[in-house]
Write a protein that holds these residues in place. Structure first.
Motif, PDB file in Angstrom:
ATOM      1  N   PRO A 116       8.297   2.450  -6.549  1.00 48.10           N
ATOM      2  CA  PRO A 116       7.468   1.647  -5.647  1.00 48.10           C
ATOM      3  C   PRO A 116       7.768   0.152  -5.722  1.00 48.10           C
ATOM      4  N   ILE A 117       8.077  -0.361  -6.925  1.00 45.00           N
ATOM      5  CA  ILE A 117       8.373  -1.781  -7.056  1.00 45.00           C
ATOM      6  C   ILE A 117       9.661  -2.136  -6.321  1.00 45.00           C
TER       7      ILE A 117
ATOM      8  N   VAL B  45       8.362   4.254   4.161  1.00 40.90           N
ATOM      9  CA  VAL B  45       8.334   5.616   3.635  1.00 40.90           C
ATOM     10  C   VAL B  45       9.750   6.152   3.446  1.00 40.90           C
ATOM     11  N   ALA B  46      10.633   5.869   4.398  1.00 39.74           N
ATOM     12  CA  ALA B  46      12.023   6.327   4.288  1.00 39.74           C
ATOM     13  C   ALA B  46      12.703   5.703   3.068  1.00 39.74           C
TER      14      ALA B  46
ATOM     15  N   ILE C 285      11.214   4.683   0.320  1.00 41.45           N
ATOM     16  CA  ILE C 285      10.648   5.346  -0.870  1.00 41.45           C
ATOM     17  C   ILE C 285      11.396   6.636  -1.146  1.00 41.45           C
ATOM     18  N   GLY C 286      11.600   7.445  -0.072  1.00 32.23           N
ATOM     19  CA  GLY C 286      12.297   8.720  -0.237  1.00 32.23           C
ATOM     20  C   GLY C 286      13.707   8.523  -0.739  1.00 32.23           C
ATOM     21  N   LEU C 287      14.397   7.512  -0.210  1.00 31.21           N
ATOM     22  CA  LEU C 287      15.765   7.237  -0.643  1.00 31.21           C
ATOM     23  C   LEU C 287      15.804   6.811  -2.118  1.00 31.21           C
ATOM     24  N   ASN C 288      14.869   5.929  -2.490  1.00 31.28           N
ATOM     25  CA  ASN C 288      14.837   5.472  -3.890  1.00 31.28           C
ATOM     26  C   ASN C 288      14.479   6.604  -4.847  1.00 31.28           C
ATOM     27  N   ALA C 289      13.721   7.577  -4.364  1.00 31.80           N
ATOM     28  CA  ALA C 289      13.302   8.687  -5.221  1.00 31.80           C
ATOM     29  C   ALA C 289      14.466   9.610  -5.572  1.00 31.80           C
ATOM     30  N   VAL C 290      15.454   9.712  -4.673  1.00 30.38           N
ATOM     31  CA  VAL C 290      16.565  10.628  -4.930  1.00 30.38           C
ATOM     32  C   VAL C 290      17.788   9.935  -5.527  1.00 30.38           C
ATOM     33  N   LEU C 291      17.839   8.608  -5.407  1.00 26.80           N
ATOM     34  CA  LEU C 291      18.973   7.888  -5.977  1.00 26.80           C
ATOM     35  C   LEU C 291      18.815   7.764  -7.488  1.00 26.80           C
ATOM     36  N   PRO C 292      19.917   7.771  -8.221  1.00 22.90           N
ATOM     37  CA  PRO C 292      19.841   7.649  -9.690  1.00 22.90           C
ATOM     38  C   PRO C 292      19.372   6.258 -10.098  1.00 22.90           C
TER      39      PRO C 292
ATOM     40  N   TYR D 108       0.826  -1.209   0.000  1.00 24.60           N
ATOM     41  CA  TYR D 108       0.000   0.000   0.000  1.00 24.60           C
ATOM     42  C   TYR D 108       0.859   1.258   0.000  1.00 24.60           C
ATOM     43  N   TYR D 109       1.781   1.361   0.943  1.00 20.73           N
ATOM     44  CA  TYR D 109       2.581   2.582   1.034  1.00 20.73           C
ATOM     45  C   TYR D 109       3.609   2.662  -0.100  1.00 20.73           C
ATOM     46  N   SER D 110       4.099   1.517  -0.557  1.00 19.74           N
ATOM     47  CA  SER D 110       5.032   1.540  -1.688  1.00 19.74           C
ATOM     48  C   SER D 110       4.350   2.050  -2.946  1.00 19.74           C
ATOM     49  N   SER D 111       3.064   1.759  -3.100  1.00 19.82           N
ATOM     50  CA  SER D 111       2.343   2.104  -4.326  1.00 19.82           C
ATOM     51  C   SER D 111       2.061   3.594  -4.465  1.00 19.82           C
ATOM     52  N   PHE D 112       2.291   4.363  -3.406  1.00 17.63           N
ATOM     53  CA  PHE D 112       1.921   5.786  -3.449  1.00 17.63           C
ATOM     54  C   PHE D 112       2.722   6.582  -4.466  1.00 17.63           C
ATOM     55  N   PHE D 113       3.832   6.043  -4.931  1.00 12.12           N
ATOM     56  CA  PHE D 113       4.624   6.787  -5.893  1.00 12.12           C
ATOM     57  C   PHE D 113       4.171   6.543  -7.326  1.00 12.12           C
TER      58      PHE D 113
END
Length: 273
Positions: free
Chosen positions: A228-229, A263-264, A266-273, A17-22
């Motif tokens: 998210p995956i 959630v943390a 997700i945030g890390l994956n969002a900023v990593l290349p 659920y929380y992973s899918s938010f992106f």
């Protein structure tokens, strides 16, 4: 987005659920519809006592809806719309329902070959349906199947104690017998802790092998979808690592990542290349 789908999804799996938010809103809505369908079917066979008639009614309504008759069930009708929208192979859905139905009358698996048939229907086809929702090329399908299989296998390991309560064993019996375990009941495993720990770590090695095969397909997934995956995948790897440290933890608590951890990540994956 329908609140029923969201409620089913949120109550069924915090990690997913929380992973899918992106996911973009339209994709997220379709993911919720898919998950709601598989969750409801699974819940019918996982209750005590099992809701057999409800499951068969659900299955029958799905097939009639697929033939064009509205079922009046929002979860089913939304899923059938999804089947048509994304071109799911109906055989995938049939395989899923077959695996769910098998939980009504099969409670153990003698060999890995027999278990793999269950894993295909219960998890791999969900990965294939997700690939369709995300519009991935067929090159990604093998990895999608392995990711679904790997995640499901960690669930089996994590839920050993819970499945015992349901009267089920999702591991090849020949493998725990090979480790001198009469069963996976706590009293039997505590009589042979070395054998049990070896057995669990062997299952985790199998998960890692499938997980590595799954990650080969990440290159086919656009970053917006990969975040998210990859997050969900990492949470399952985290669960596996916790169990590997102390396999007997499966009898003490259900190992699951916290919402802040998800959630943390997700945030890390969002900023990593």
């Amino acid at each position: 987005m329908n609140s029923l789908h969201e409620t089913i999804f949120k109550n069924g799996s915090k990690t997913y659920y929380y992973s899918s938010f992106f996911f973009p809103p339209a994709v997220k809505e379709d993911v919720f519809k898919l998950y709601s369908f598989v969750r409801i079917a699974d819940d019918y066979v996982d209750t005590i006592p099992q809701e057999k008639q409800e499951f068969y009614d659900f299955k029958d309504k799905y097939h009639r809806a697929l033939d064009g008759e509205k079922s009046g069930n929002l979860v089913i009708d939304s899923f059938v719309d999804l089947v048509h929208k994304h071109g799911f192979d109906p055989k995938w859905v049939d395989a899923f329902l077959y695996s769910m139905e098998s939980d009504l009358y099969i409670n153990s698996y003698e060999t890995m070959d027999s278990l793999l048939k269950y894993l295909y229907g219960s998890a791999e086809v969900v990965g294939l349906m997700m690939s369709k929702i995300l519009g991935l090329s067929e090159e990604a399908y093998n990895s999608a199947r392995h990711l679904g299989r790997a995640m499901q296998y960690v669930n089996f390991i994590r839920d050993i104690n819970e499945d015992l309560y349901l009267g089920r064993n999702y591991f090849p019996r020949n493998e725990f017998i090979a480790n001198n375990l009469q069963s996976l009941e706590p009293e039997d495993t505590r009589r042979n802790p070395v054998g049990f720990e070896r057995f669990v770590r062997t299952q985790l090695q199998r998960f890692n092998t499938w997980q590595m095969e799954a990650e080969k397909g990440f290159k086919y997934i656009p970053k917006r979808y990969l975040i998210p995956i990859k997050t969900a995948s990492q949470m399952y790897k985290w669960t596996a690592k916790i169990i590997e440290r102390d396999p007997f933890i499966v009898y003490m608590r259900k190992v699951k990542p916290s919402i802040p951890r998800i959630v943390a990540q997700i945030g890390l994956n969002a900023v990593l290349p």
